[in-house]
Design an enzyme around this catalytic site. Structure first.
Site, short mmCIF file in Angstrom:
data_model
loop_
_atom_site.label_atom_id
_atom_site.label_comp_id
_atom_site.label_asym_id
_atom_site.label_seq_id
_atom_site.Cartn_x
_atom_site.Cartn_y
_atom_site.Cartn_z
N MET A 45 0.79 -1.24 0.00
CA MET A 45 0.00 0.00 0.00
C MET A 45 0.82 1.30 0.00
SD MET A 45 -3.13 -1.24 2.50
CE MET A 45 -4.17 0.10 2.00
N GLU A 46 2.12 1.24 -0.31
CA GLU A 46 2.95 2.45 -0.15
C GLU A 46 3.93 2.78 -1.28
OE1 GLU A 46 2.84 0.01 2.28
OE2 GLU A 46 1.47 1.01 3.66
N ASP A 60 1.51 -13.19 2.94
CA ASP A 60 0.30 -13.97 2.69
C ASP A 60 0.07 -14.08 1.18
OD1 ASP A 60 -0.35 -11.02 3.57
OD2 ASP A 60 -1.89 -11.55 2.13
N1 HPA Z 1 -2.99 -6.22 0.72
C1 HPA Z 1 -2.42 -5.02 0.91
N2 HPA Z 1 -1.31 -4.87 1.62
C2 HPA Z 1 -0.75 -5.96 2.18
C3 HPA Z 1 -1.29 -7.23 2.00
C4 HPA Z 1 -2.47 -7.36 1.23
O1 HPA Z 1 -3.00 -8.46 1.05
N3 HPA Z 1 -0.50 -8.12 2.69
C5 HPA Z 1 0.49 -7.39 3.24
N4 HPA Z 1 0.36 -6.09 2.93
#
Ligand code: HPA
Length: 236
Positions: free
Chosen positions: A183-184, A207
């Site tokens: 997200m960055e 994940d």
């Molecule tokens: N989405 C967005 N940011 C993340 C994710 C995800 O699944 N896993 C770790 N950072």
């Protein structure tokens, strides 16, 4: 802009030329406590801890960047433009979107595609492609090889949402070869481009959006350490 800034309490000169930037400020403290020597804390505003120390004799800083593009956008802008920082290396986690990217792999984000409107501020007559510093990418690839750490280099997605209403979005990004989502990075890369500075985002896969697999806290720590050592090695 005068220093300290509204968000960083450091005086000019207290921050090194290279800053490692995890999202979580407690990760920054962990790195300072366990990997740096002669540590000085330069920020505690909003608990976004920042430290300067030395790693193998090199002066390096580490500071939290928070979650999302607006947050890293503020901190990286101030570091590049008001503290004369030359290099910011984000170290974070991401979700895999690609069958060849497994949990614990380290992704080197060559490019950062995004669903954010962050680039609108530049009023460009087209679409900007946020990319990493080639020099930092090649140094990271080399450092990872020397440490026998499995890396995948390519395009990632910087998303404005963690919980996305459009359930078809992952498949669409995946069809364009996107490796993983965080997200960055895109904001960091755009700030670096505008300031004519260098940025890189290294990501451990925590994940998988494809298999639902996720790392335990202990495995997360191990792969975080791998990635952090690459970042400390290439800091200059
Ligand atoms: N989405 C967005 N940011 C993340 C994710 C995800 O699944 N896993 C770790 N950072």
């Amino acid at each position: 802009m005068q220093t300290p800034t509204p968000h960083i309490g450091a005086k000019l000169g207290e921050i090194a030329k290279t800053v490692l930037m995890p999202g979580d400020p407690l990760r920054a403290k962990f790195i300072a406590d366990n990997f740096l020597e002669d540590v000085f804390q330069f920020n505690s505003i909003r608990n976004m801890f920042g430290y300067t120390g030395t790693y193998k004799g090199k002066r390096v800083s580490v500071m939290g960047g928070g979650m999302g593009m607006p947050s890293i956008g503020i901190y990286s802008y101030e570091l590049f433009n008001f503290y004369n920082v030359d290099n910011i290396i984000r170290i974070g986690t991401a979700g895999s979107m690609n069958e060849n990217v497994k949990v614990r792999d380290v992704v080197i984000a060559l490019g950062a595609s995004t669903n954010s409107n962050y680039a609108a501020q530049y009023c460009l007559p087209g679409t900007f492609a946020p990319i990493a510093s080639y020099e930092l990418v090649s140094a990271a690839v080399k450092a990872a090889k020397e440490k026998n750490i499995n890396t995948v280099v390519g395009n990632i997605l910087s998303s404005d949402t963690f919980y996305c209403a459009d359930k078809t979005a992952t498949e669409k990004w995946r069809s364009m070869g996107i490796l993983a989502v965080e997200m960055e990075a895109a904001a960091l890369y755009m700030n670096a481009a505008q300031a004519r500075k260098n940025a890189l985002c290294l990501l451990t896969i925590s994940d998988s959006l494809l298999t639902g697999e996720s790392l335990s806290a202990e495995e997360r720590q191990l792969s975080f350490t791998d990635m952090m050592e690459i970042a400390l090695e290439i800091a200059k």
